[in-house]
Design an enzyme around this catalytic site. Structure first.
Site, PDB file in Angstrom:
ATOM      1  CD  GLU A   1     -21.466   1.216  -3.715  1.00 35.26           C
ATOM      2  OE1 GLU A   1     -22.624   0.857  -3.943  1.00 35.26           O
ATOM      3  OE2 GLU A   1     -20.749   0.677  -2.851  1.00 35.26           O
TER       4      GLU A   1
ATOM      5  CD  GLN B   1     -21.407  -1.914  -6.332  1.00 36.86           C
ATOM      6  OE1 GLN B   1     -20.697  -1.926  -5.345  1.00 36.86           O
ATOM      7  NE2 GLN B   1     -22.290  -0.962  -6.555  1.00 36.86           N
TER       8      GLN B   1
ATOM      9  CD  GLU C   1     -26.284   4.315  10.711  1.00 37.31           C
ATOM     10  OE1 GLU C   1     -27.208   5.042  11.099  1.00 37.31           O
ATOM     11  OE2 GLU C   1     -26.253   3.813   9.556  1.00 37.31           O
TER      12      GLU C   1
ATOM     13  CB  SER D   1     -25.377  -6.769   0.072  1.00 34.48           C
ATOM     14  OG  SER D   1     -24.795  -5.491   0.186  1.00 34.48           O
TER      15      SER D   1
END
Length: 414
Positions: free
Chosen positions: A253, A135, A383, A138
């Site tokens: 994922e 992937q 989170e 990010s």
């Protein structure tokens, strides 16, 4: 039951679940090595990748690769019950886990959004062990804000030109290609002007740099893309609709990290395997009579005991539609909590024996603990999962967002 051989010469695999188990059990002793049969401490990732490609090829030759994948792309077209039976039978054997992201995340995403040509080009190749994928999501400036991607892809006739940077891509230094999220229209809102692409990592202009971690491992990488040219046919899904592709990729994922999904290899060693490593450690240390150790071990074993039925319950809910797609965050949150807490317990039990130094065994509790926080980060932070569950599963109000409908070009950056 199927015929003895298929048209491609590989052995036929029985569809009856009991006969399928028997087939796997008969094949395993000569098919795969036992886990831990050789010491792999300090093994370079490149050597592991080469070995796992070869193991994947063995699975392909035995017609045991892609158990849940469509037959037209080289899979078996069987059920998740067959996949679970395969993983149960192969406990204690070495599987090509370096291919896990490829098979559990990248290929399912291509099957969901890719063209028939993309699927035919990449799915069988990965099932044969010829391709590893990563992937490329990010970015250095983005943190968890994946939709804030700054990497650009500009269309020029029948090609796209990519410029930008990605980071925390696991195994990119041994991968053949990645699914890359890039901004294709900065005048749309930040979620609307993104597109997903297949990008070969050996293309001109691609630089891959491994990142060394505190454990000494270097499986994470950063990548730089400088005027990388790819054909327009490498677009996955619709132009400027890459967020839909990325969202589905994240679903796969989180299912993988939660021990669900279309994956013939374990992403992480299952805590509920027959020989629990924490039990082995307590026996080795001779601390089984210590009341605190017994309490901690009981907690760890309880977590392992509840994980599988919880995963099965959530996975069945996702497949039946009782849970919405973002409910995959429940799998990720469960796996994160159990994985992190078990490593904390391992260090508490290990005491002084958990101290590590350069060259320590990568299976030692100290080395494992140094990487423990990754359980709460990989696949999206805890989170972020809590936000997904609260807003998209429980239906609680969303946090205010001032930038949701503004053109991306109008948003402040850094």
């Amino acid at each position: 039951m199927a015929t003895e051989t298929e048209a491609d010469g590989r052995p036929a695999v029985p569809s009856d679940i009991t006969e399928f188990r028997s087939y796997v059990r008969r094949w395993l002793p000569g098919g795969l090595p036992k886990s831990g049969s050789q010491s792999r401490t300090g093994e370079p990732l490149e050597e592991q990748a080469a070995r796992h490609r070869e193991l994947q090829r063995r699975l392909w030759d035995a017609h045991l690769a892609g158990i849940c994948y469509p037959v037209e792309y080289g899979g078996l077209g069987l059920t998740r019950e067959h996949q679970a039976a395969f993983l149960d039978e192969t406990a204690g054997y070495e599987l090509p886990t370096i291919m896990a992201v490829t098979h559990a995340v990248i290929l399912p995403t291509l099957l969901d959004f890719g063209t028939p040509e993309q699927c035919a080009g990449h799915v069988p190749a990965a099932l044969r062990g010829e391709e590893i994928a990563v992937q490329l999501l990010s970015e250095p400036s983005g943190g968890s804000d994946m939709a804030g991607a700054l990497t650009r892809a500009i269309k020029d006739d029948d090609i796209f030109i990519i410029n930008g940077a990605k980071v925390w891509s696991t195994g990119a230094q041994v991968a053949d290609y990645g699914l890359l999220l890039a901004r294709t229209d900065p005048e749309l809102s930040k979620h609307s002007g993104l597109s997903m692409f297949v990008v070969p990592l050996d293309a001109d202009g691609v630089t891959v740099n491994p990142i060394q971690l505190a454990t000494g491992a270097s499986e994470f990488c950063e990548e730089f893309f400088d005027d990388v040219k790819i054909p327009a046919t490498n677009l996955v899904g619709q132009l400027n609709d890459g967020w839909a592709v990325a969202s589905r990729l994240l679903f796969h994922e989180r299912s993988m990290v939660g021990d669900s999904g279309m994956n013939d290899s374990r992403y992480t060693p299952a805590a509920e395997e027959r020989s629990d490593p924490l039990v082995n450690m307590v026996q080795r240390l001779g601390t089984g009579s210590d009341p605190l150790v017994r309490q901690l071990l009981g907690e760890a074993l309880a977590l392992a005991h509840v994980k599988r039925p919880a995963v099965e319950h959530i996975s069945e809910g996702l497949r039946s539609g009782r849970f919405p797609g973002p409910g995959a965050s429940l799998l990720k949150l469960l796996s994160s909590h159990i994985g992190y807490r078990r490593l904390e317990i391992a260090m508490e039990i290990a005491g002084d024996s958990g101290i590590v130094w350069e060259g320590a065994d990568e299976e030692s509790p100290g080395i494992q603990w140094l990487g423990a926080r990754a359980h709460t980060l990989a696949g999206g932070t805890t989170e972020m999962q809590l936000n997904q569950i609260s807003e998209r599963v429980l239906g609680l109000p969303r946090d205010p967002s001032a930038d949701r409908d503004l053109p991306f070009s109008k948003l402040p950056h850094n």
